[in-house]
Design a protein around this motif. Structure first.
Motif, mmCIF file in Angstrom:
data_model
loop_
_atom_site.group_PDB
_atom_site.id
_atom_site.type_symbol
_atom_site.label_atom_id
_atom_site.label_comp_id
_atom_site.label_asym_id
_atom_site.label_seq_id
_atom_site.Cartn_x
_atom_site.Cartn_y
_atom_site.Cartn_z
ATOM 1 N N PRO A 192 0.803 -1.076 -0.003
ATOM 2 C CA PRO A 192 -0.086 0.015 0.145
ATOM 3 C C PRO A 192 0.150 1.754 -0.123
ATOM 4 C CG PRO A 192 -0.849 -2.067 1.915
ATOM 5 C CD PRO A 192 -0.120 -2.046 0.885
ATOM 6 N N GLU A 193 0.661 2.064 -0.823
ATOM 7 C CA GLU A 193 1.054 3.115 -1.390
ATOM 8 C C GLU A 193 1.446 4.111 0.084
ATOM 9 O OE1 GLU A 193 0.019 5.645 -4.131
ATOM 10 O OE2 GLU A 193 0.846 7.978 -3.652
ATOM 11 N N THR A 194 0.818 4.063 1.319
ATOM 12 C CA THR A 194 1.125 4.727 2.554
ATOM 13 C C THR A 194 1.861 3.766 3.400
ATOM 14 O OG1 THR A 194 -1.232 3.134 3.344
ATOM 15 C CG2 THR A 194 -1.469 5.701 2.508
ATOM 16 N N LEU A 195 2.511 2.801 2.945
ATOM 17 C CA LEU A 195 2.993 2.181 3.593
ATOM 18 C C LEU A 195 4.547 2.571 3.124
ATOM 19 C CD1 LEU A 195 1.735 -1.218 4.708
ATOM 20 C CD2 LEU A 195 1.825 0.698 6.370
ATOM 21 N N HIS A 196 4.337 2.680 2.322
ATOM 22 C CA HIS A 196 6.066 3.165 0.846
ATOM 23 C C HIS A 196 6.785 3.860 1.935
ATOM 24 C CE1 HIS A 196 4.776 2.191 -2.810
ATOM 25 N NE2 HIS A 196 4.163 1.673 -1.862
ATOM 26 N N GLU A 197 6.696 4.391 2.809
ATOM 27 C CA GLU A 197 7.795 5.304 3.691
ATOM 28 C C GLU A 197 8.179 4.953 4.777
ATOM 29 O OE1 GLU A 197 6.749 9.863 2.664
ATOM 30 O OE2 GLU A 197 6.108 9.278 4.396
#
Lengths: 66, 1004
Positions: free
Chosen positions: B917-922
């Motif tokens: 998920p994009e929210t976890l990329h960081e």
């Protein structure tokens, strides 16, 4: 093209040369050499010397400064 | 020897034709521009000063008044000695304001159409005697050569021929503003012909007539009165008067003004002319005395004016022809240049003003000007002919010339006032000129008219002024200049100057630095064209606006008030070069009006002052130079400051936009300065306006999204007092300091991340060490239990315990590897073949059951290498491939693709799994962060990968969607000089490499 500017020193030299010219050709000195029985070419010699002096000051960069 | 009239006529036409070819060649570029701009060509072009007067009349004057003839050239010498302080300022004005004549110069300074008109009329009348002198000289010379005393058609034919050539030289083109290189070349050629001819005649006189210098000396000894007659008049004649007249004539005669200033192709040539021109005159006059004596010795029965021709007349060597051509050269040059100069003055100050007052000139201004000039050239030459025809001059050639000299001298007080006395105004100048002209007319012209029976009353005004035996020239010069100067000074003192005159006086005095005031009512160059076209026609309007835009490097869509003001000023100057300053100003004031008493934007004033100070720097003296240097220093400091500086005037117009501000905003100075801050492009407009309108004086860590990236910015604001520029005081400005913290924030984030990893590494090492010991004990006990029991159940339990302890061992090894990796970043690296590292990693990962069903695709050049540690790179690939396996379904492909460019090697690990998920990329690179269920992953795999990649001076990024994930690793490409080391390591299959690999397969 750059225009020529005249510094304070340059102006002094111009004034001196002008005064010299006047002294040679517009002063009592003029009357003197007119009466002194110089050769016929004498005024041309004086004239030539004045021109030479102006040439030397110009070549040395005085009077006109870039 | 019989010379026919038609031979001489054709000689004249042929010679003028040759001159035209020289001019044509110059204009077509067949003569190199470098040659045309050479100071020698310029000096020779000034030789137009030496007319028929010099060629013929000097001998006559020498015969009558001895060495008095030299004054005409010594005076010029004095003028040119003073060129730096007398001629150079005039040259500057002529070039800067595109003035094309004497009348333009005075009209510009005194801001009065009447001034230009009067100067033009006076010059037209005053120079007519001089033109007629040239006609008389040529006519008389033809009479001498042919022996035919009938003039008949000679003079008119000569005048018509000269008119045609004057038009060809100076009024051939459709846009008459450009300098005429052809004219300069032709006049220079003529001067060279004159000089060669006179020197040839002089040499002939000495060596041909006398037989050598010695023989001439003998003749002199035999005729001692000859020398006495030369020298006596120096002390007794009007020596000083003639010196003064020649001094004035050197630059105030229209033809001299035209060649010295208007047709000057190279401003630097004037300094060479200071001595080269007097030298030219000296050489020209050297033969005069020998010619005079030669004529005397031959006892020629003719006027001494024509001894030059007379002594060569009976010779068969053709020298008479060269002499005649020299005379034509002297005469024609004067008439051509004078008629061009006077035509330009008459057009700009008499004809065009009347035409414009009557209405516009229609659709083609340029053609109107061209034909007007051609007509005026014809009229002026005809006027000279008329004077020649009507006036009976028996005083000799020089008499007419001196009349014109006294006329030209009337402009001397005006010129000196123009250059050195700001108090002088148009009323004083007009009064002085009229006074001097009146005396000139009464003392010099009226006797001529009486002599020619035009005036019947015999009024000799000279009797009113003469005392004793004073020369007519002394009387005329003294009283005319006295009246002129007195009236100029007195009337200027008792009358007031207009604002425009004061402004012009500043401009003429080299000290003027007044900013341009006011705003143009029209808001764009297009509107300028529309307004101007109503007077000068659409074609001319478009051309003039286009030219001015090009010179100022502005766009057609320009709307900034200051730039439009500059454009208006430039258009006026350009029109001045074509129509004269008075008319140009009239047109521009009428059509491109300024708003009355408008507030000149401070930004504009400051910019104007900056430009003028920059231009004026070399003219500054004393403490002003120091102040200007200080100003430059402070300006430079402000401009080069590493913080963005934006200074605003009272109306929020941008005054300063320094270099750092340009870099941060991406908006260049030219697009910002002079405009309102509200006209800046987004996001800067909103960003700055919001800050300006808020009560905050500081704002920290403001986020600004631009096209390229997200910036973190600190803003600071302060009120500043405004300078008083050009007598206009301003209040209320602000300065904004913009501090870009983006790079600093990135560094802070990176540092925090590194410190966190380092502390985690230390914790991991400690925990691993503490767990190791009890774990060893449990393993031993479980192994013993397994071997010592016969019970299957107990054995199974022991196996389970051993399996779990193995798991704990893996976790402990991962922790140790993680902490170990953080500490060994600085170890020396060798060139490592990527393919080997990838193949080994694939091999290791493929050992698991899940990985056996994966379709492995490796696209990597077998020679592709990076500088690094093979084992650690294997760790990176093992972790990434394990994660890819975990996310993929059986049969899915996992690709490893390598590529290289000049600077980097890029490795892509691509799977078709469920994605991140994009929210976890960081967060995926944070230690202990995992999305797997408890016990399935430690969350240390990707942080380990991240750490190793960074140790290799690379970076890692992730792109992921529901259709798969791609990890992109970028490592520096090895440098060409780096040798493959002897410790080149890890060919595939090395058992040592397999043992040292740890898989954090329980990563994310």
């Amino acid at each position: 093209m750059r225009e020529d500017r005249t510094s304070g020193r340059g102006r002094d030299i111009v004034v001196i040369l002008t005064l010299l010219g006047l002294a040679l050709f517009a002063s009592p000195f003029t009357d003197w050499w007119a009466r002194a029985s110089f050769p016929w070419y004498f005024p041309f010699v004086l004239w030539g010397l004045l021109i030479a002096l102006v040439a030397v000051t110009q070549i040395l960069g005085h009077g006109f400064e870039d | 020897m019989k010379i026919e009239l038609w031979q001489l006529f054709f000689t004249v036409v042929a010679y003028l034709g040759a001159l035209f070819l020289v001019a044509y060649a110059a204009e077509r570029g067949w003569i190199a521009r470098r040659l045309l701009e050479h100071p020698l060509v310029y000096v020779l072009s000034l030789g137009v000063y030496a007319t028929s007067w010099t060629y013929y009349g000097s001998v006559g004057l020498a015969a009558k008044s001895g060495y008095t003839f030299l004054t005409i050239y010594l005076g010029v010498t004095l003028t040119f000695i003073m060129a730096p302080i007398l001629l150079n300022p005039i040259l500057r004005l002529v070039r800067e304001y595109q003035l094309t004549s004497l009348a333009d110069l005075f009209a510009f300074r005194f801001r009065s159409p009447v001034t230009g008109f009067l100067v033009t009329m006076f010059m037209l009348i005053g120079i007519l005697p001089y033109i007629s002198l040239q006609i008389q000289a040529v006519v008389e010379s033809i009479k001498v050569l042919t022996g035919d005393m009938r003039t008949g058609i000679l003079a008119p034919a000569y005048c018509v021929t000269l008119t045609i050539f004057a038009i060809l030289f100076g009024a051939r083109h459709i846009t008459p503003r450009e300098k005429h290189e052809g004219l300069v070349a032709a006049i220079a050629f003529e001067s060279a012909v004159k000089l060669v001819a006179l020197l040839a005649v002089g040499a002939f006189a000495v060596f041909g007539i006398f037989g050598g210098l010695g023989e001439m000396q003998h003749w002199l000894q035999a005729n001692p009165e000859a020398l006495d007659k030369l020298y006596r008049p120096v002390a007794t004649g009007p020596w000083l008067t003639l010196l003064l007249l020649a001094f004035c004539a050197a630059f105030l005669l229209p033809r001299q003004f035209h060649m010295i200033f208007v047709e000057n192709l190279n401003s630097g040539a004037l300094r060479h002319a200071a001595w080269m021109f007097p030298l030219f005159l000296l050489l020209l006059n050297l033969p005069i005395v020998p010619v005079l004596w030669a004529g005397r010795s031959l006892q020629l029965e003719m006027s001494p004016d024509f001894y030059v021709l007379g002594i060569t007349l009976n010779e068969e060597n053709g020298l008479w022809l060269l002499t005649f051509i020299g005379g034509v050269s002297a005469s024609s040059a004067m008439m051509i240049v004078t008629s061009l100069a006077l035509a330009s003055m008459a057009l700009n100050h008499i004809i065009l003003p009347m035409r414009f007052i009557g209405g516009s000139v229609g659709n083609d201004l340029y053609r109107w000007i061209l034909w007007g000039k051609r007509a005026l050239i014809a009229v002026i030459v005809a006027g000279g002919y008329g004077f020649f025809h009507v006036i009976d001059n028996n005083e000799g050639l020089v008499h007419l010339g001196l009349i014109s000299f006294v006329a030209a001298a009337q402009l001397l007080p005006g010129v000196l006032a123009l250059l050195f006395w700001r108090r002088a105004n148009s009323n004083g100048f007009i009064a002085g000129l009229l006074g001097g002209a009146l005396v000139w007319f009464g003392v010099l012209i009226m006797p001529l008219l009486v002599n020619s029976d035009i005036l019947t009353r015999d009024v000799d005004l000279t009797a009113l002024f003469r005392q004793g035996d004073s020369s007519i020239w002394t009387v005329a010069t003294f009283w005319s200049l006295a009246a002129n100067t007195f009236l100029l000074v007195m009337v200027s003192l008792v009358t007031r100057s207009s604002d425009e005159e004061r402004e012009a006086a500043e401009a003429c005095s080299e000290r003027g630095l007044t900013p341009l005031r006011g705003q143009v009512t029209d808001g764009s160059p297009k509107q300028f064209e529309k307004q101007l076209s109503r007077i000068i026609g659409p074609a001319a309007a478009e051309h003039e606006v286009g030219r001015a835009l090009e010179e100022l490097q502005l766009e057609r869509g320009e709307q900034r008030p200051a730039e439009l003001r500059l454009l208006r000023d430039r258009i006026e100057r350009n029109l001045s070069g074509m129509l004269g300053p008075v008319l140009a100003r009239m047109i521009v004031d009428n059509r491109l009006q300024l708003r009355e008493r408008t507030h000149t934007a401070l930004a504009d004033s400051i910019r104007f002052m900056e430009e003028r100070l920059k231009d004026s720097h070399s003219r500054m003296r004393g403490v002003v130079v120091e102040l200007d240097n200080l100003r430059r220093y402070h300006r430079e400091v402000l401009y080069e400051l590493p913080l963005g500086v934006c200074a605003l005037g009272p109306n929020d117009e941008i005054i300063i936009w320094n270099l750092a501000m340009q870099v941060i905003s991406g908006i260049d100075e030219r697009s910002a300065v002079g405009k309102s801050v509200s006209s800046l492009p987004e996001p800067w407009r909103g960003f700055l306006v919001d800050f300006l309108q808020s009560p905050d004086t500081h704002r920290y860590k403001q986020t600004l999204e631009t096209d390229e990236l997200q910036r973190s910015i600190n803003l600071h604001k302060a009120e500043i007092g405004m300078p008083e520029i050009g007598q206009q005081a301003e209040t209320g400005g602000q300065v904004i300091i913009v501090e870009d913290r983006s790079e600093l924030e990135t560094l802070e984030t990176s540092l925090a991340h590194s410190e966190r990893l380092a502390s985690i590494g230390r914790i991991a090492a400690g925990v691993a060490h503490e767990i190791g010991n009890p774990l060893t004990g449990i393993t031993s006990i479980a192994q013993n239990l397994r071997h010592e029991t016969d019970s299957d159940g107990v054995r199974q339990n022991a196996d389970d315990v051993l399996k779990q302890t193995d798991r704990i061992n893996d976790i402990v090894r991962t922790l140790l590897t993680f902490s170990h990796a953080e500490r060994i970043g600085s170890e020396p690296r060798n060139e490592t073949i990527l393919r080997h590292s990838i193949d080994e990693a694939v091999q290791l990962v493929s050992l698991s059951d899940a990985a056996k069903q994966i379709e492995w695709r490796v696209e990597c050049d077998v020679e592709l290498a990076v500088e690094g540690d093979h084992q650690r790179l294997v760790q990176v690939f093992v972790n990434l491939l394990n994660n890819a396996c975990d996310a993929s379904q059986p049969g899915d492909p996992i690709s490893v693709v390598c590529s290289r460019d000049m600077l980097h090697v890029t490795i892509r690990v691509i799977d078709k799994g469920c994605g991140i998920p994009e929210t976890l990329h960081e967060r995926i690179f944070e230690p202990f962060f995992t999305t797997k269920s408890v016990g399935s992953g430690t969350g240390l795999g990707l942080p380990l990968v991240h750490g190793i990649v960074h140790d290799h001076n690379g970076d890692i990024t992730v792109k992921s969607s529901s259709r798969g994930t791609e990890f992109v690793i970028r490592l520096p490409a090895p440098s060409p000089q780096s040798a493959r080391s002897s410790a080149f390591n890890s060919p595939a299959g090395d058992p040592k490499s397999a043992r040292h690999t740890t898989s954090a397969r329980d990563g994310v």
